[in-house]
Design a protein around this motif. Structure first.
Motif, PDB file in Angstrom:
ATOM      1  N   ASN A   1       3.678  27.661 -30.979  1.00  0.00           N
ATOM      2  CA  ASN A   1       3.822  28.912 -30.237  1.00  0.00           C
ATOM      3  C   ASN A   1       3.961  28.652 -28.743  1.00  0.00           C
ATOM      4  OD1 ASN A   1       2.230  31.207 -28.611  1.00  0.00           O
ATOM      5  ND2 ASN A   1       3.213  32.145 -30.376  1.00  0.00           N
ATOM      6  N   ASP A   2       5.069  29.082 -28.169  1.00  0.00           N
ATOM      7  CA  ASP A   2       5.260  29.184 -26.715  1.00  0.00           C
ATOM      8  C   ASP A   2       5.288  27.879 -25.924  1.00  0.00           C
ATOM      9  OD1 ASP A   2       5.342  31.892 -26.989  1.00  0.00           O
ATOM     10  OD2 ASP A   2       3.411  32.310 -26.079  1.00  0.00           O
ATOM     11  N   ASP A   3       5.192  26.725 -26.559  1.00  0.00           N
ATOM     12  CA  ASP A   3       5.010  25.486 -25.808  1.00  0.00           C
ATOM     13  C   ASP A   3       6.043  24.435 -26.223  1.00  0.00           C
ATOM     14  OD1 ASP A   3       4.072  23.188 -24.531  1.00  0.00           O
ATOM     15  OD2 ASP A   3       1.973  23.766 -24.765  1.00  0.00           O
ATOM     16  N   VAL A   4       7.180  24.444 -25.541  1.00  0.00           N
ATOM     17  CA  VAL A   4       8.244  23.491 -25.856  1.00  0.00           C
ATOM     18  C   VAL A   4       7.799  22.046 -25.612  1.00  0.00           C
ATOM     19  CG1 VAL A   4      10.588  22.735 -25.251  1.00  0.00           C
ATOM     20  CG2 VAL A   4      10.089  25.176 -25.517  1.00  0.00           C
ATOM     21  N   PRO A   5       7.133  21.747 -24.481  1.00  0.00           N
ATOM     22  CA  PRO A   5       6.700  20.363 -24.266  1.00  0.00           C
ATOM     23  C   PRO A   5       5.764  19.844 -25.361  1.00  0.00           C
ATOM     24  CG  PRO A   5       6.653  21.549 -22.196  1.00  0.00           C
ATOM     25  CD  PRO A   5       6.912  22.569 -23.269  1.00  0.00           C
ATOM     26  N   LEU A   6       4.855  20.690 -25.851  1.00  0.00           N
ATOM     27  CA  LEU A   6       3.961  20.274 -26.924  1.00  0.00           C
ATOM     28  C   LEU A   6       4.746  20.034 -28.207  1.00  0.00           C
ATOM     29  CD1 LEU A   6       1.169  19.717 -28.087  1.00  0.00           C
ATOM     30  CD2 LEU A   6       0.887  22.189 -28.430  1.00  0.00           C
ATOM     31  N   ALA A   7       5.670  20.929 -28.520  1.00  0.00           N
ATOM     32  CA  ALA A   7       6.493  20.762 -29.723  1.00  0.00           C
ATOM     33  C   ALA A   7       7.269  19.448 -29.666  1.00  0.00           C
ATOM     34  CB  ALA A   7       7.447  21.941 -29.873  1.00  0.00           C
ATOM     35  N   LYS A   8       7.793  19.139 -28.485  1.00  0.00           N
ATOM     36  CA  LYS A   8       8.544  17.890 -28.326  1.00  0.00           C
ATOM     37  C   LYS A   8       7.633  16.681 -28.411  1.00  0.00           C
ATOM     38  CE  LYS A   8      11.832  15.510 -25.314  1.00  0.00           C
ATOM     39  NZ  LYS A   8      12.643  15.591 -24.059  1.00  0.00           N
ATOM     40  N   ALA A   9       6.456  16.771 -27.808  1.00  0.00           N
ATOM     41  CA  ALA A   9       5.532  15.636 -27.752  1.00  0.00           C
ATOM     42  C   ALA A   9       5.097  15.170 -29.135  1.00  0.00           C
ATOM     43  CB  ALA A   9       4.311  15.997 -26.917  1.00  0.00           C
ATOM     44  N   ILE A  10       4.920  16.119 -30.056  1.00  0.00           N
ATOM     45  CA  ILE A  10       4.438  15.734 -31.388  1.00  0.00           C
ATOM     46  C   ILE A  10       5.556  15.671 -32.433  1.00  0.00           C
ATOM     47  CG2 ILE A  10       2.188  16.772 -30.895  1.00  0.00           C
ATOM     48  CD1 ILE A  10       3.020  18.921 -33.063  1.00  0.00           C
ATOM     49  N   GLY A  11       6.754  16.104 -32.058  1.00  0.00           N
ATOM     50  CA  GLY A  11       7.841  16.137 -33.026  1.00  0.00           C
ATOM     51  C   GLY A  11       7.693  17.238 -34.044  1.00  0.00           C
ATOM     52  N   ALA A  12       7.220  18.403 -33.589  1.00  0.00           N
ATOM     53  CA  ALA A  12       7.071  19.558 -34.485  1.00  0.00           C
ATOM     54  C   ALA A  12       8.428  20.011 -35.011  1.00  0.00           C
ATOM     55  CB  ALA A  12       6.381  20.702 -33.744  1.00  0.00           C
ATOM     56  N   HIS A  13       8.382  20.818 -36.059  1.00  0.00           N
ATOM     57  CA  HIS A  13       9.634  21.297 -36.649  1.00  0.00           C
ATOM     58  C   HIS A  13      10.327  22.339 -35.778  1.00  0.00           C
ATOM     59  CE1 HIS A  13       7.350  19.729 -40.160  1.00  0.00           C
ATOM     60  NE2 HIS A  13       8.526  19.257 -40.466  1.00  0.00           N
ATOM     61  N   GLY A  14       9.576  22.964 -34.867  1.00  0.00           N
ATOM     62  CA  GLY A  14      10.209  23.967 -34.023  1.00  0.00           C
ATOM     63  C   GLY A  14       9.238  24.639 -33.088  1.00  0.00           C
TER      64      GLY A  14
END
Length: 214
Positions: A71-84
């Motif tokens: 939710n709302d956090d592009v840098p976190l999503a990128k850092a962990i390799g989330a699905h989106g």
């Protein structure tokens, strides 16, 4: 297969409702119940804890072949390799999120009660659009209301982009929301506050099957 058209349940975590290990226990129970879409939502400023939580949730989701959206956090999503990532109207645009997360990332956008915002999000590359709130919400009590008729209208405007409904959705009104035009129900409190989260997830998922067999 797009998970937002193949399952009616999109589980949204709540850091206040699910502190500490309760987060992982609750998500595990939802996954055991068949949920395959999890959104990690934590509005705290504890970046170290959020990073650790997100990494653990991603590993958990991968074990169940589920998708983890941040939710709302592009840098976190990128850092962990989330699905989106799920974006609010005050966040970066889907175009910028795509630049950071890549072509395969799932990007969703909150559109409140606006078809215009949904069309804009779709043009910018959103993979799903979210409307709401449709009922009084524990998670977002101050969010502006949206009529169920919006979902029916969104079918003409947004297809084939999946439509997510959010805000006060329960087992009692979920079938009504799906029948109005939503592909997926975003649920937080009415799932994770349940005594038996696994069973609650199963019943939410069954709502779609009940509509299809009518």
């Amino acid at each position: 297969m797009n998970p937002f058209t193949s399952t009616p349940l999109y589980a949204i975590t709540d850091s206040l409702l699910m502190p500490g290990e309760a987060l992982f226990a609750g998500v595990t129970a939802a996954l055991d119940g068949g949920c395959r879409l999890i959104q990690y939502r934590d509005k705290s400023g504890n970046h170290t804890q959020r990073l650790a939580d997100a990494k653990k949730l991603l590993a958990l989701c991968k074990a169940y072949k589920a998708q983890l959206i941040i939710n709302d956090d592009v840098p976190l999503a990128k850092a962990i390799g989330a699905h989106g990532v799920h974006l609010g109207q005050d966040d970066v645009s889907p175009i910028i999120a795509r630049e950071h997360l890549g072509a395969n990332a799932i990007i969703g956008v909150t559109c409140h009660a606006s078809l215009d915002l949904a069309q804009q999000a779709i043009k910018q590359g959103a993979n799903y659009v979210a409307f709401g709130r449709f009922f009084p919400s524990n998670t977002k009590p101050d969010a502006p209301p949206a009529p169920l008729s919006l979902l029916t209208a969104a079918r003409d405007v947004c297809e084939p982009t999946p439509i997510v409904a959010i805000g006060g959705i329960t087992l009692e009104n979920g079938a009504q929301v799906l029948a109005a035009g939503a592909d997926t129900l975003a649920v937080s409190h009415s799932l994770f506050a349940a005594t038996d989260i696994k069973r609650q997830a199963q019943v939410f998922i069954a709502l779609q099957k009940n509509i299809e067999t009518r």
